[in-house]
Design a protein around this motif. Structure first.
Motif: not given
Length: 536
Positions: A38-39, A41-42, A45-46, A64
């Protein structure tokens, strides 16, 4: 609607699972152990770049927060919608055709589109679309990343518009514009400079401008850059191959060009050059010189007329003073001999009284010399003005003048009109000497600065030169040795010596080694004025 969202989530899940499984595989094989599923995807997101993921038909599966902030749409409003929702309809169809041709063939596409936000405002998007392929190489999804470059586009257009405007102004400007670096190499020039260069037979005129300005200011291009030396409207003259002289009003300013390489990003020191702007003022200069010549000619004609009157009156006084002195001596002799009773004494005294009254009237009628202030005077300029005024007489007598002026000559203090008359007296004397000479009719005038800072002027003529007895009498009042003056007395050399003595300088006459007469004038650079000389 619920069924549609379920279908979208069903399509999105394989992509999420694939992304996480790929992260697990790469994390175990290549990446640090602390990287957890999931890193990626995170990270997306940022990322401060608007990022979206679609299916193979450009239907949105994920956006995002940066995408939401840029477009004004929320994620719920976008999921399931086609990317065409953002189209402003002003992007040419050919751009979209090129985009789909690239990404459907598995190629990354980069370009710019005009998008529209939820509030209806448009913006220019710098877009990159990356096809996501399965193990067989078939397109599964598309990842799009874009940012708002409207401000950058406006800046680019502004710079382009300004560049076009400046280029048009520079190319249409009727003045010479040239940018020269510290090595003297031309970096840029406008069409007016190219035309000027053609007028000078292809010679790089910029070098002559730089040399002339260096002579005027003592500053080379490197010094101008280091000291930030600027100037405006400085007159510079350049001589063409045909011998014609052109005049320019020059201005210059320091120009610094910043280093555009990556290595020079943190370096604020740029490459220095000097921007020269030269306006051709030859026509105005010639009109000014013609007007000045006419004014000088009128002034000198007036001075010459007044001086002629002084000479005539002085001659009359000189001629009358002799007999009066004789009669005065005779009257005194008669009185000593006691013969006053003979009746001669009274008539003699009456004649003497009448003569003295006549002398006083003559002296009173003598034209006065106007008081003139002491100002800095350029001797080369004086000679040029006298040559302009004397050109008719020189042509009439067939006299060829060679003038060798010093390129740099310091100013001398003096009374400009008086010093101009001094040069005119000497030129007239030289012409008169040439008329009494042989077939060769030549006058040579030269100037130079002495080691002591004074200015020396030499005039040589092709006349017969000075005999020894003339050398002693030349400065006596009313003396002349010229045959063609019809016995008219002259005071040219006497007045010349008086003027140069008043300036603090000196005059010498003699014979040139090559024959003919030679007059040397030294103008004192440190003169204190009327009758005073410099002290060491």
């Amino acid at each position: 609607m619920t069924k549609q969202m379920d279908d979208i989530k069903h399509k999105e899940q394989p992509f999420k699972d694939g992304l996480e499984s790929r992260g697990n595989a790469q994390g175990s094989a290549q990446m640090a152990p602390q990287i957890v599923p999931g890193v990626f995807r995170k990270a997306v997101e940022h990322v401060p770049v608007a990022t979206s993921i679609t299916d193979e038909h450009a239907n949105i599966l994920y956006v995002n927060p940066a995408f939401e902030a840029l477009t004004g749409y929320s994620q719920n409003e976008l999921i399931g919608k086609n990317e065409s929702l953002l189209s402003d309809k002003s992007t040419p169809v050919t751009v979209y055709q090129e985009l789909w041709k690239s990404i459907t063939s598995g190629q990354v596409w980069e370009g710019r589109l005009v998008n529209r936000r939820k509030d209806g405002s448009s913006y220019l998007a710098d877009l990159t679309v990356v096809p996501v392929l399965d193990d067989d190489g078939s397109v599964m999804h598309y990842m799009g990343m874009h940012r708002d470059v409207t401000g950058l586009h406006q800046l680019e257009r502004k710079v382009k518009n300004q560049d076009a405007l400046i280029t048009s102004v520079i190319e249409a400007a009727p003045v010479v514009i040239v940018l020269v670096n510290t090595a003297g190499k031309i970096v840029f020039c406008n069409p007016a400079y190219v035309d000027l260069k053609r007028d000078f037979g292809g010679m790089e005129v910029a070098g002559q401008f730089v040399t002339a300005l260096k002579d005027s200011f003592g500053q080379d291009l490197k010094s101008m850059c280091e000291k930030g030396f600027d100037f405006a409207a400085v007159e510079v003259s350049i001589q063409t191959e045909a011998g014609d002289r052109r005049w320019f009003a020059c201005s210059a300013t320091k120009v610094e060009e910043q280093d555009m390489t990556a290595a020079g990003y943190f370096d604020s020191n740029g490459l220095c050059g000097v921007l020269l702007v030269a306006n051709d003022i030859t026509h105005q200069r010639r009109r000014y010189e013609q007007a000045r010549t006419n004014a000088v000619r009128a002034l000198m004609a007036e001075q010459q007329m007044a001086q002629g009157m002084r000479e005539v009156i002085s001659g009359a006084i000189f001629q009358l003073q002799g007999p009066l002195n004789v009669m005065g001596a005779a009257a005194s002799m008669l009185e000593r001999q006691g013969q006053a009773a003979h009746g001669l004494s009274e008539p003699i005294h009456q004649v003497i009284s009448a003569g003295e009254a006549a002398l006083e009237r003559l002296k009173a009628s003598m034209p006065r010399t106007a008081d003139e202030p002491i100002v800095p005077v350029n001797v080369n300029e004086l000679i040029r003005e006298v040559m302009d005024v004397s050109i008719d007489g020189l042509l009439r007598e067939g006299v060829v003048v060679e003038w060798h002026p010093a390129s740099v000559l310091p100013n001398v203090p003096g009374r400009a009109n008086a010093l101009r008359s001094l040069v005119k007296y000497l030129v007239d004397n030289a012409i008169m000497a040439i008329k009494d000479g042989g077939d060769v009719r030549e006058m040579i005038i030269s100037t130079r600065a002495t080691d002591g800072g004074d200015v020396m002027m030499e005039i040589r003529d092709s006349g017969q030169g000075f005999d020894d007895d003339i050398l002693y009498k030349a400065f006596e009042p009313f003396f002349t040795a010229w045959k063609k003056t019809r016995s008219r007395p002259g005071m040219g050399l006497v007045l010349a010596r008086q003027i140069i003595t008043d300036q603090g300088g000196s005059i010498q006459i003699g014979n040139a080694l090559t024959g003919g007469g030679r007059v040397e004038i030294v103008f004192a650079a440190g003169s204190l004025g009327h009758g005073q000389k410099r002290t060491s």
